[in-house]
Design a protein around this motif. Sequence first.
Motif, PDB file in Angstrom:
ATOM      1  N   ALA A 376      47.388  39.675  36.066  1.00 36.58           N
ATOM      2  CA  ALA A 376      46.540  40.877  36.058  1.00 36.58           C
ATOM      3  C   ALA A 376      45.283  40.640  35.230  1.00 36.58           C
ATOM      4  CB  ALA A 376      47.323  42.060  35.500  1.00 36.58           C
ATOM      5  N   ALA A 377      45.414  39.871  34.140  1.00 36.30           N
ATOM      6  CA  ALA A 377      44.284  39.635  33.228  1.00 36.30           C
ATOM      7  C   ALA A 377      43.161  38.830  33.890  1.00 36.30           C
ATOM      8  CB  ALA A 377      44.771  38.925  31.975  1.00 36.30           C
ATOM      9  N   ALA A 378      43.469  38.197  35.031  1.00 37.26           N
ATOM     10  CA  ALA A 378      42.441  37.415  35.747  1.00 37.26           C
ATOM     11  C   ALA A 378      41.442  38.332  36.471  1.00 37.26           C
ATOM     12  CB  ALA A 378      43.111  36.471  36.745  1.00 37.26           C
ATOM     13  N   TYR A 379      41.727  39.643  36.537  1.00 36.31           N
ATOM     14  CA  TYR A 379      40.836  40.580  37.259  1.00 36.31           C
ATOM     15  C   TYR A 379      40.121  41.467  36.253  1.00 36.31           C
ATOM     16  CZ  TYR A 379      43.410  38.832  41.211  1.00 36.31           C
ATOM     17  OH  TYR A 379      43.939  37.992  42.149  1.00 36.31           O
ATOM     18  N   PRO A 380      38.760  41.521  36.329  1.00 37.08           N
ATOM     19  CA  PRO A 380      37.966  42.220  35.312  1.00 37.08           C
ATOM     20  C   PRO A 380      38.449  43.647  35.026  1.00 37.08           C
ATOM     21  CG  PRO A 380      36.520  41.081  36.855  1.00 37.08           C
ATOM     22  CD  PRO A 380      37.915  40.899  37.365  1.00 37.08           C
ATOM     23  N   ALA A 381      38.793  44.402  36.071  1.00 36.68           N
ATOM     24  CA  ALA A 381      39.148  45.812  35.865  1.00 36.68           C
ATOM     25  C   ALA A 381      40.449  45.956  35.074  1.00 36.68           C
ATOM     26  CB  ALA A 381      39.251  46.533  37.208  1.00 36.68           C
ATOM     27  N   GLN A 382      41.358  44.963  35.197  1.00 29.44           N
ATOM     28  CA  GLN A 382      42.663  45.060  34.516  1.00 29.44           C
ATOM     29  C   GLN A 382      42.714  44.213  33.226  1.00 29.44           C
ATOM     30  OE1 GLN A 382      42.602  44.681  38.068  1.00 29.44           O
ATOM     31  NE2 GLN A 382      42.844  46.910  38.113  1.00 29.44           N
ATOM     32  N   GLN A 383      41.647  43.427  33.006  1.00 28.81           N
ATOM     33  CA  GLN A 383      41.675  42.400  31.943  1.00 28.81           C
ATOM     34  C   GLN A 383      42.035  42.982  30.563  1.00 28.81           C
ATOM     35  OE1 GLN A 383      37.955  40.369  31.647  1.00 28.81           O
ATOM     36  NE2 GLN A 383      38.834  38.561  30.706  1.00 28.81           N
ATOM     37  N   GLU A 384      41.330  44.054  30.196  1.00 27.91           N
ATOM     38  CA  GLU A 384      41.479  44.600  28.839  1.00 27.91           C
ATOM     39  C   GLU A 384      42.911  45.102  28.613  1.00 27.91           C
ATOM     40  OE1 GLU A 384      39.679  48.231  26.130  1.00 27.91           O
ATOM     41  OE2 GLU A 384      38.563  47.630  27.948  1.00 27.91           O
ATOM     42  N   GLN A 385      43.420  45.919  29.577  1.00 26.44           N
ATOM     43  CA  GLN A 385      44.764  46.486  29.436  1.00 26.44           C
ATOM     44  C   GLN A 385      45.831  45.393  29.404  1.00 26.44           C
ATOM     45  OE1 GLN A 385      44.663  49.488  32.534  1.00 26.44           O
ATOM     46  NE2 GLN A 385      46.234  50.662  31.447  1.00 26.44           N
ATOM     47  N   ALA A 386      45.678  44.400  30.321  1.00 29.62           N
ATOM     48  CA  ALA A 386      46.683  43.332  30.424  1.00 29.62           C
ATOM     49  C   ALA A 386      46.721  42.514  29.138  1.00 29.62           C
ATOM     50  CB  ALA A 386      46.375  42.450  31.637  1.00 29.62           C
ATOM     51  N   ASN A 387      45.539  42.179  28.605  1.00 30.13           N
ATOM     52  CA  ASN A 387      45.489  41.366  27.378  1.00 30.13           C
ATOM     53  C   ASN A 387      46.088  42.105  26.190  1.00 30.13           C
ATOM     54  OD1 ASN A 387      44.495  38.957  28.361  1.00 30.13           O
ATOM     55  ND2 ASN A 387      42.357  39.648  28.285  1.00 30.13           N
ATOM     56  N   ARG A 388      45.857  43.445  26.163  1.00 38.23           N
ATOM     57  CA  ARG A 388      46.409  44.237  25.063  1.00 38.23           C
ATOM     58  C   ARG A 388      47.948  44.188  25.088  1.00 38.23           C
ATOM     59  NH1 ARG A 388      44.040  48.934  25.976  1.00 38.23           N
ATOM     60  NH2 ARG A 388      45.867  50.054  26.754  1.00 38.23           N
ATOM     61  N   LEU A 389      48.515  44.316  26.316  1.00 43.74           N
ATOM     62  CA  LEU A 389      49.980  44.265  26.464  1.00 43.74           C
ATOM     63  C   LEU A 389      50.529  42.863  26.125  1.00 43.74           C
ATOM     64  CD1 LEU A 389      50.409  46.412  29.674  1.00 43.74           C
ATOM     65  CD2 LEU A 389      51.307  46.980  27.424  1.00 43.74           C
ATOM     66  N   LEU A 390      49.783  41.837  26.572  1.00 39.74           N
ATOM     67  CA  LEU A 390      50.216  40.452  26.286  1.00 39.74           C
ATOM     68  C   LEU A 390      50.272  40.205  24.773  1.00 39.74           C
ATOM     69  CD1 LEU A 390      48.365  38.451  29.078  1.00 39.74           C
ATOM     70  CD2 LEU A 390      50.830  38.409  28.662  1.00 39.74           C
TER      71      LEU A 390
END
Length: 396
Positions: A376-390
């Motif tokens: 998910a983090a590979a896509y700009p729109a989801q990047q921030e949320q995915a990285n926060r969860l990771l």
Amino acid sequence: GAMAADIPLDVRRQVLAAQQLMDEKLFEQALNALGEDKRDQDHYLIDFTRGNIYLLSERPQQALPWLQRVVDKAPDYQPGWLNLAQAQYSVNRFDAAAHAFERAAALSDPPRPSLHYNAALCYMQSQAWSPALKLLEQLVTLPKEQVELRWRAALVQVYLSLDRPQDAVVQLVILADQSQGAEQRRWREVLVQQYLALTRYPAALNALSRYTQVDGLYPRWWTMQTYAYLETEQYRQALVSLKVVDYLRPLSEQEAQLLGDLHLQLGVPQQAERYYEQLLQQRPDDDSVLTRLAHACLNQHHPQQALEWARQGNNSQLRALQGQLLFRLGEFNEAFDVFSSLANAAESPGPLWLMAGYAAWNGELWSQARQALKRAAAYPAQQEQANRLLKQLNER
């Protein structure tokens, strides 16, 4: 008919003999009674009678040259022009027929407006709208009590063919008011159709409220009213009109779906569900109906029932709905499977990988969660949320 005194006696005798044979439908003997063709020497009444014999025995093509000869020899003889017009109309020479009718009209005393109408019809047959329009517009300006409804009907056809619907409406209002019976209903329908096409919704609704009062068992008024209410975003009224249609005749599939949609939109999901279930019997396996059923159940706070409907379909929209419902019902492992299989097939899978990550996280499938969130983090729109969860995952 009676013949003028200046007609030679032998001509009168021949014509009379021929007419008696014509009355008995003995057409060949009638032709013989006129003697042989003396061309220009023949009196025009002989030519006229010959032409008539051919017309009456349904041989208009053969009638034409004789009748043409009549008007050449006697240009003021009105019956000659009338019968010539009839023969030309019969062989589809509409412009020539129109011209002959106009000549006959010009020779009429007193005037015969119906001949102008005939000429207009001939022009309409050959799609010569301008001369037809001129004649018909003159006819409808005669004193009101002389104007025939069929003239107005023809004028409507010409206006619509010339793409002048506003002018057609002026005549349609009169036709809708003055005609009778089935004709009247037909004109009222055409009038409302024109109002709707012109987006004159208040005028359409005004007319329809009158017609539903005087002719309330005719379903067309109620379907047109439904349409006008929908176009003006008066959804409650649209629902009422469509329910009347439902009482008067079986709904089409499209109408049943609309009835369900209106109930859903107006916050009556249990009624919507009823109509969708009926519709599903007509269209089993229809994903769009299954989607609607699932939403109707959700609006009644029945997620489990919604999930059962969603499971019956197989398009990606329904599968995504399945995933969301599974998540909501706490079936995280199954939700993860649904979202990841959708993500693998999707063109822009970012949001689906994020949902798969959430599902795996909630189901405590840590390695699957990490994998899905990285994707998910590979896509700009989801990047921030995915990285926060990771980041949270790595800190566990």
